[in-house]
Write a protein that holds these residues in place. Sequence first.
Motif, PDB file in Angstrom:
ATOM      1  N   VAL A  57       0.838  -1.205   0.000  1.00 40.49           N
ATOM      2  CA  VAL A  57       0.000   0.000   0.000  1.00 40.49           C
ATOM      3  C   VAL A  57       0.869   1.250   0.000  1.00 40.49           C
ATOM      4  O   VAL A  57       0.659   2.177  -0.789  1.00 40.49           O
ATOM      5  CB  VAL A  57      -0.955  -0.001   1.211  1.00 40.49           C
ATOM      6  CG1 VAL A  57      -1.639   1.336   1.383  1.00 40.49           C
ATOM      7  CG2 VAL A  57      -1.987  -1.108   1.064  1.00 40.49           C
ATOM      8  N   PHE A  58       1.870   1.286   0.891  1.00 39.73           N
ATOM      9  CA  PHE A  58       2.729   2.464   0.964  1.00 39.73           C
ATOM     10  C   PHE A  58       3.600   2.620  -0.273  1.00 39.73           C
ATOM     11  O   PHE A  58       3.950   3.734  -0.654  1.00 39.73           O
ATOM     12  CB  PHE A  58       3.612   2.418   2.210  1.00 39.73           C
ATOM     13  CG  PHE A  58       2.883   2.712   3.492  1.00 39.73           C
ATOM     14  CD1 PHE A  58       1.892   3.669   3.564  1.00 39.73           C
ATOM     15  CD2 PHE A  58       3.186   2.020   4.641  1.00 39.73           C
ATOM     16  CE1 PHE A  58       1.221   3.939   4.732  1.00 39.73           C
ATOM     17  CE2 PHE A  58       2.527   2.275   5.831  1.00 39.73           C
ATOM     18  CZ  PHE A  58       1.539   3.238   5.877  1.00 39.73           C
ATOM     19  N   SER A  59       3.973   1.523  -0.913  1.00 38.64           N
ATOM     20  CA  SER A  59       4.814   1.635  -2.104  1.00 38.64           C
ATOM     21  C   SER A  59       4.067   2.303  -3.246  1.00 38.64           C
ATOM     22  O   SER A  59       4.677   2.966  -4.093  1.00 38.64           O
ATOM     23  CB  SER A  59       5.336   0.266  -2.544  1.00 38.64           C
ATOM     24  OG  SER A  59       4.277  -0.554  -2.992  1.00 38.64           O
ATOM     25  N   LEU A  60       2.752   2.172  -3.290  1.00 34.35           N
ATOM     26  CA  LEU A  60       1.970   2.874  -4.302  1.00 34.35           C
ATOM     27  C   LEU A  60       1.911   4.365  -4.011  1.00 34.35           C
ATOM     28  O   LEU A  60       1.837   5.181  -4.937  1.00 34.35           O
ATOM     29  CB  LEU A  60       0.549   2.300  -4.369  1.00 34.35           C
ATOM     30  CG  LEU A  60       0.424   0.851  -4.849  1.00 34.35           C
ATOM     31  CD1 LEU A  60      -1.025   0.384  -4.732  1.00 34.35           C
ATOM     32  CD2 LEU A  60       0.914   0.731  -6.279  1.00 34.35           C
ATOM     33  N   MET A  61       1.950   4.736  -2.743  1.00 37.02           N
ATOM     34  CA  MET A  61       1.823   6.145  -2.370  1.00 37.02           C
ATOM     35  C   MET A  61       3.163   6.870  -2.356  1.00 37.02           C
ATOM     36  O   MET A  61       3.266   7.981  -2.886  1.00 37.02           O
ATOM     37  CB  MET A  61       1.183   6.262  -0.978  1.00 37.02           C
ATOM     38  CG  MET A  61      -0.265   5.861  -0.931  1.00 37.02           C
ATOM     39  SD  MET A  61      -1.011   6.267   0.636  1.00 37.02           S
ATOM     40  CE  MET A  61      -0.860   4.708   1.466  1.00 37.02           C
ATOM     41  N   ILE A  62       4.187   6.266  -1.759  1.00 37.14           N
ATOM     42  CA  ILE A  62       5.451   6.995  -1.575  1.00 37.14           C
ATOM     43  C   ILE A  62       6.647   6.288  -2.205  1.00 37.14           C
ATOM     44  O   ILE A  62       7.782   6.710  -1.991  1.00 37.14           O
ATOM     45  CB  ILE A  62       5.731   7.238  -0.070  1.00 37.14           C
ATOM     46  CG1 ILE A  62       5.776   5.927   0.708  1.00 37.14           C
ATOM     47  CG2 ILE A  62       4.705   8.175   0.520  1.00 37.14           C
ATOM     48  CD1 ILE A  62       6.130   6.099   2.175  1.00 37.14           C
TER      49      ILE A  62
END
Length: 105
Positions: A57-62
């Motif tokens: 999830v975080f890799s898609l955002m940041i």
Amino acid sequence: MNRLTELVLSFFDVLEAEGRQFRSGALSVIRGTLLLFFGLAFLFAGALAAGYALYLVFSLMIGRPGAAFVIALMLCAAGFLLIKKSQPDDGSDAAGDGEAEDGEK
């Protein structure tokens, strides 16, 4: 002589009963240890899966490096809190109790 025989037989009856009780207790401890081990293994696997899901999830955002850093910080914080919680208290309460007992003597 008859009394001595009864005493010896009573002793072995008690010994047999204690042996059965010990075996029952040992089986209970082994069962509990196995359940604890497998419970911790499943908990660890679940934590890994949750960490990986958060990473995705975080890799898609940041981005991937940022996501890895955030997840690493979260895991380090959780580990630090668990280690801090596992340490015994500073003993300030125990020292106060000890002084009261010394004063009573």
